[in-house]
Design a protein around this motif. Structure first.
Motif, PDB file in Angstrom:
ATOM      1  N   UNK A 258      68.995  60.235  20.819  1.00  0.00           N
ATOM      2  CA  UNK A 258      69.199  59.536  22.145  1.00  0.00           C
ATOM      3  C   UNK A 258      68.213  59.177  23.028  1.00  0.00           C
ATOM      4  N   UNK A 259      68.322  60.491  23.864  1.00  0.00           N
ATOM      5  CA  UNK A 259      68.407  60.641  25.443  1.00  0.00           C
ATOM      6  C   UNK A 259      66.977  60.710  25.817  1.00  0.00           C
ATOM      7  N   UNK A 260      66.048  61.015  24.535  1.00  0.00           N
ATOM      8  CA  UNK A 260      64.151  61.335  24.310  1.00  0.00           C
ATOM      9  C   UNK A 260      63.630  60.402  23.851  1.00  0.00           C
ATOM     10  N   UNK A 261      64.625  59.469  22.732  1.00  0.00           N
ATOM     11  CA  UNK A 261      63.382  58.520  22.048  1.00  0.00           C
ATOM     12  C   UNK A 261      62.839  57.684  22.363  1.00  0.00           C
ATOM     13  N   UNK A 262      63.046  56.765  24.778  1.00  0.00           N
ATOM     14  CA  UNK A 262      61.978  56.498  24.869  1.00  0.00           C
ATOM     15  C   UNK A 262      62.269  55.036  24.723  1.00  0.00           C
ATOM     16  N   UNK A 263      63.445  53.560  24.858  1.00  0.00           N
ATOM     17  CA  UNK A 263      63.475  52.789  24.709  1.00  0.00           C
ATOM     18  C   UNK A 263      64.755  51.726  24.772  1.00  0.00           C
ATOM     19  N   UNK A 264      65.311  51.038  25.621  1.00  0.00           N
ATOM     20  CA  UNK A 264      65.833  50.247  25.857  1.00  0.00           C
ATOM     21  C   UNK A 264      67.193  49.879  24.692  1.00  0.00           C
TER      22      UNK A 264
ATOM     23  N   UNK B 267      56.409  51.184  30.565  1.00  0.00           N
ATOM     24  CA  UNK B 267      57.077  52.470  31.629  1.00  0.00           C
ATOM     25  C   UNK B 267      58.011  52.171  32.161  1.00  0.00           C
ATOM     26  N   UNK B 268      59.390  52.043  32.012  1.00  0.00           N
ATOM     27  CA  UNK B 268      60.176  51.447  32.266  1.00  0.00           C
ATOM     28  C   UNK B 268      60.897  49.531  33.258  1.00  0.00           C
ATOM     29  N   UNK B 269      59.174  48.971  32.773  1.00  0.00           N
ATOM     30  CA  UNK B 269      59.243  47.865  33.302  1.00  0.00           C
ATOM     31  C   UNK B 269      59.002  46.612  32.516  1.00  0.00           C
ATOM     32  N   UNK B 270      59.708  45.999  32.177  1.00  0.00           N
ATOM     33  CA  UNK B 270      59.459  44.511  31.688  1.00  0.00           C
ATOM     34  C   UNK B 270      58.295  44.490  31.532  1.00  0.00           C
ATOM     35  N   UNK B 271      57.411  43.770  30.654  1.00  0.00           N
ATOM     36  CA  UNK B 271      56.159  42.979  30.146  1.00  0.00           C
ATOM     37  C   UNK B 271      56.044  41.999  29.879  1.00  0.00           C
TER      38      UNK B 271
ATOM     39  N   UNK C 170      53.474  49.219  14.106  1.00  0.00           N
ATOM     40  CA  UNK C 170      53.039  48.885  15.326  1.00  0.00           C
ATOM     41  C   UNK C 170      53.380  48.568  16.323  1.00  0.00           C
ATOM     42  N   UNK C 171      52.140  48.355  16.862  1.00  0.00           N
ATOM     43  CA  UNK C 171      52.321  48.066  18.569  1.00  0.00           C
ATOM     44  C   UNK C 171      52.002  47.152  19.825  1.00  0.00           C
ATOM     45  N   UNK C 172      52.965  46.719  20.494  1.00  0.00           N
ATOM     46  CA  UNK C 172      51.964  45.715  21.208  1.00  0.00           C
ATOM     47  C   UNK C 172      52.034  46.431  23.179  1.00  0.00           C
ATOM     48  N   UNK C 173      52.388  45.172  23.711  1.00  0.00           N
ATOM     49  CA  UNK C 173      52.062  45.785  25.359  1.00  0.00           C
ATOM     50  C   UNK C 173      54.339  46.038  25.432  1.00  0.00           C
TER      51      UNK C 173
ATOM     52  N   UNK D 165      62.307  48.007  21.373  1.00  0.00           N
ATOM     53  CA  UNK D 165      61.701  47.009  22.788  1.00  0.00           C
ATOM     54  C   UNK D 165      61.145  47.771  23.601  1.00  0.00           C
ATOM     55  N   UNK D 166      60.228  48.725  23.297  1.00  0.00           N
ATOM     56  CA  UNK D 166      59.384  50.266  24.659  1.00  0.00           C
ATOM     57  C   UNK D 166      58.508  50.628  23.515  1.00  0.00           C
ATOM     58  N   UNK D 167      57.404  50.272  24.168  1.00  0.00           N
ATOM     59  CA  UNK D 167      56.075  50.493  23.093  1.00  0.00           C
ATOM     60  C   UNK D 167      55.662  52.020  23.513  1.00  0.00           C
ATOM     61  N   UNK D 168      56.076  53.261  24.017  1.00  0.00           N
ATOM     62  CA  UNK D 168      55.788  54.391  24.090  1.00  0.00           C
ATOM     63  C   UNK D 168      56.334  55.436  23.471  1.00  0.00           C
TER      64      UNK D 168
END
Length: 385
Positions: free
Chosen positions: A51-57, A252-256, A340-343, A364-367
């Motif tokens: 969980x802690x490092x999944x990098x997603x909301x 990167x932590x911001x809505x796109x 797949x990946x988008x912005x 719902x987070x890209x990287x």
């Protein structure tokens, strides 16, 4: 771009491995996992471990196993709303779109009594040169297997490709720009000799569908694939979705901004869908219907470009739109796979035909991160046991 092989295989479009300065998002411990079965508990343990490092909301997971579909949401569909995404939450699925494009193109060829070895030349404007190199003309097989010699991205895409505004560039990239690229760009290799992942080739394939049917890509896809397979929550246009069910994308932590249209590149990555519909799509690929469309689905699953390409812990080779994927930690399992990946989104879909199982993971987070790779491996083990 650094680490280009990893970029092409693991995170399509502009997704790259997180760098030290990137913001890593940990999804909140909010979930709709019912924790009623051993599988529910196994998925939950895997999420808690990474969980802690999944990098997603948020993340939405669909799992089909033992003839039963299960769905799990973790984190939030929008930062701060306190609501986990569920089976009906919309995500951009990016390059998984390419599998839809190839099935529809295969269906078109079957309708016309043609094969993947037919050249694409008759479908293009007469003022364009024949795409060929070393005496080999580009055909449908080359586009579908990323072996056409066309580059990863068109070189006339615009500055937004480099400045973080790629969604805006997609919206402006019309058919004239696509054809200008084909007119001025020589093939990078002799067709069917070199594998090079190509968004341009798949965008072109979607445009060929439009030219053949005289309709927009979304209309062709709806008539030829989405309606027959009853994929009611799989769309190419956000205006056709229920906006109250959308997740919000982050980078990167911001809505796109959402990527609603990819214009002449729609065939490479425009689709939006839900975990529920993606499992339904997976079932159509696991057990194709006894129809001409089912025949097209079956044909796209054949391994067509044999050499394997390795990247990290996986190796792949080319089916038609799909890849055959073997994970080094699961060497006895073979998956039909695409990601797949988008912005602001990333996604994976795995089908294990031998085990009759399907896995869909929508972020719902890209990287991506190493934790995501480890989480995916844990889920693959669950779906394959």
């Amino acid at each position: 771009m650094k680490n280009s092989i990893y970029l092409l295989l693991i995170c399509l479009f502009l997704i790259t491995s997180c760098k030290t300065e990137d913001i890593i998002i940990s999804p909140k411990l909010i979930s709709n996992n019912p924790l009623l079965s051993a599988t529910d508990s196994a998925v939950n343990r895997a999420f808690l471990k990474y969980q802690s490092d999944l990098n997603t909301v948020g993340v939405s997971i669909g799992l089909y196993k033992n003839k039963k579909s299960s769905f799990y949401g973790y984190g939030e569909s929008k930062l701060g709303n306190g609501i986990a995404p569920d089976r009906n939450t919309f995500f951009e699925i990016g390059s998984i779109t390419k599998t839809f494009t190839c099935i529809t193109a295969m269906n078109m060829l079957l309708e016309k009594g043609q094969t993947i070895d037919n050249p694409i030349r008759p479908y293009l404007p007469i003022d364009l040169p024949t795409l060929a190199r070393d005496g080999v003309e580009v055909n449908f097989k080359h586009l579908m297997t990323h072996t056409s010699g066309l580059s990863y991205f068109p070189d006339n895409f615009g500055v937004g490709y480099y400045t973080g505004h790629i969604g805006e560039e997609f919206a402006k990239y019309d058919r004239d720009k696509l054809f200008t690229w084909l007119l001025n760009t020589p093939l990078r290799s002799k067709p069917f000799t070199t594998w090079e992942y190509s968004n341009g080739a798949m965008g072109l394939l979607g445009t060929l569908l439009e030219i053949n049917y005289g309709k927009e890509y979304g209309t062709v896809l709806k008539e030829k694939l989405l309606v027959p397979l009853q994929l009611t929550d799989t769309k190419t246009d956000m205006n056709e979705t229920d906006m109250s069910r959308w997740s919000k994308g982050y980078s990167n932590g911001k809505e796109v901004a959402y990527w609603n249209s990819l214009n002449a590149m729609n065939g490479a990555g425009v689709i939006k869908s839900t975990a529920s519909d993606m499992i339904k799509y997976g079932l159509a690929n696991l057990n194709p219907p006894n129809t001409p469309l089912g025949d097209a689905i079956t044909r796209t699953q054949q391994v067509t470009f044999l050499p394997f390409t390795e990247a990290g812990r996986i190796k792949i080779n080319g089916r038609l739109g799909w890849f055959q994927c073997i994970h080094k930690d699961l060497p006895n399992e073979t998956f039909i796979w695409h990601n797949g990946g988008t912005g602001g989104y990333s996604s994976d879909m795995f089908i294990n035909k031998a085990k009759g199982s399907i896995l869909v993971v929508l972020y719902n987070t890209d990287k991506g991160t190493q934790a995501r790779e480890d989480f995916m491996l844990a889920l693959l083990k669950i779906m394959s046991n």
